[in-house]
Design an enzyme around this catalytic site. Structure first.
Site, PDB file in Angstrom:
ATOM      1  N   HIS A 229     -14.772  -3.684 -22.567  1.00  0.00           N
ATOM      2  CA  HIS A 229     -13.578  -4.156 -22.312  1.00  0.00           C
ATOM      3  C   HIS A 229     -12.793  -2.574 -22.325  1.00  0.00           C
ATOM      4  CE1 HIS A 229      -9.850  -6.366 -22.325  1.00  0.00           C
ATOM      5  NE2 HIS A 229      -9.731  -4.921 -23.158  1.00  0.00           N
ATOM      6  N   GLU A 230     -13.166  -1.653 -23.801  1.00  0.00           N
ATOM      7  CA  GLU A 230     -12.818  -0.540 -23.754  1.00  0.00           C
ATOM      8  C   GLU A 230     -13.299   0.198 -23.036  1.00  0.00           C
ATOM      9  OE1 GLU A 230      -9.813  -0.875 -24.937  1.00  0.00           O
ATOM     10  OE2 GLU A 230     -10.615  -2.414 -26.851  1.00  0.00           O
TER      11      GLU A 230
ATOM     12  N   CYS B  48      -5.921  -8.156 -24.096  1.00  0.00           N
ATOM     13  CA  CYS B  48      -5.493  -6.499 -23.499  1.00  0.00           C
ATOM     14  C   CYS B  48      -4.286  -6.954 -24.234  1.00  0.00           C
ATOM     15  CB  CYS B  48      -5.676  -6.391 -22.591  1.00  0.00           C
ATOM     16  SG  CYS B  48      -5.784  -4.998 -21.826  1.00  0.00           S
TER      17      CYS B  48
ATOM     18  N   HIS C 175     -12.070   0.270 -19.214  1.00  0.00           N
ATOM     19  CA  HIS C 175     -10.555   1.099 -19.247  1.00  0.00           C
ATOM     20  C   HIS C 175     -10.630   2.531 -18.427  1.00  0.00           C
ATOM     21  CE1 HIS C 175      -7.749  -1.728 -21.057  1.00  0.00           C
ATOM     22  NE2 HIS C 175      -8.261  -2.325 -21.269  1.00  0.00           N
TER      23      HIS C 175
HETATM   24 NI    NI Z   1      -7.602  -3.859 -23.167  1.00  0.00          NI
END
Ligand code: NI
Length: 182
Positions: free
Chosen positions: A149-150, A107, A153
Site C-alpha cells: 500500500h505504501e 488510507c 503511493h
Molecule cells: Ni495510504
C-alpha cells in the site's frame, strides 16, 4: 518534530511518480522522516508515504504490530507478518508467489473510507535506512499489505484503484456490518 498536513485524494502530489532519493543518509531526510513518523502516529495510521505529506520522494514509514495480524499465530508464523517501525528509502518490492489475499484497507489520504483490496500474500522488499544501510525482508499478511500500500503511493496509486469491486468501498462508520467476524 512537527505534525504535517496530509494530502487528500485529488491532490496532484498523490497521483505522480515520486523521485528517488539521491543519498538516503542525507541528514536533511531525518527531519522529514521524524515528522512523518509523528504525523503517522498522531493520525493512528499504520504507514505513511512522503507524497502524502506533499514531498514527492521515494520514502515510506510503516509498522506492522502483532495485533494487526491474524490472532492465534505462533511465534514462528509471526516472523514475517510483523515489523517494527521501519523507514524505507527507495524501496523495491519483489512478489514471491502467486497467492493473493483480500483485506480491508484504509488510507490517511482517503479519510473515512475502507476498501477490500486484493494484494500479493508473500513479498520480499528492500530499500535503505537513514544510515544508508540496505534493509531486506520477507513479508506476509498485514506486513506485506502495508508495504505494498505504501509503495503504491510512490507510484501515484491509491488503494481504490487496486479494487476489483467498488461495491466493497464503504464508510468506516459502516464497517461493523462487514467485519463482524474480525
Ligand atoms: Ni495510504
Amino acid at each position: 518534530m512537527a505534525i504535517l498536513k496530509i494530502a487528500r485524494m485529488g491532490h496532484p502530489v498523490l497521483a505522480q511518480q515520486a523521485a528517488p532519493v539521491a543519498n538516503p543518509a542525507d541528514p536533511a531526510l531525518r527531519k522529514l522522516v521524524s515528522d512523518m513518523v509523528e504525523t503517522m502516529i498522531d493520525a493512528n495510521g499504520a504507514g505513511l508515504a512522503a507524497p502524502q505529506v506533499h514531498v514527492p520522494l521515494r520514502v515510506v514509514v510503516f509498522q506492522a504490530p502483532a495485533e494487526r495480524s491474524d490472532p492465534g499465530l505462533s511465534e514462528d508464523e509471526k516472523f514475517d507478518r510483523t515489523a517494527p517501525l521501519t523507514v524505507l528509502v527507495n524501496p523495491v518490492i519483489e512478489v514471491m508467489g502467486p497467492e493473493r489475499e483480500a483485506g480491508w484497507e484504509g488510507c490517511l489520504s482517503v479519510p473515512g473510507l475502507r476498501g477490500l483490496v486484493e494484494r500479493s500474500a508473500y513479498i520480499r522488499y528492500s530499500g535503505y535506512d537513514l544510515d544508508g544501510k540496505k534493509v531486506e525482508r520477507t513479508a506476509r499478511g498485514f506486513h506485506a499489505r502495508v508495504v505494498q500500500h505504501e509503495c503504491d503511493h510512490l507510484d501515484g496509486i491509491l488503494y481504490p484503484s487496486r479494487m476489483s469491486d467498488l461495491g466493497n468501498l464503504i464508510f468506516e462508520t459502516e464497517a461493523k456490518h462487514w467485519m463482524k467476524n474480525e
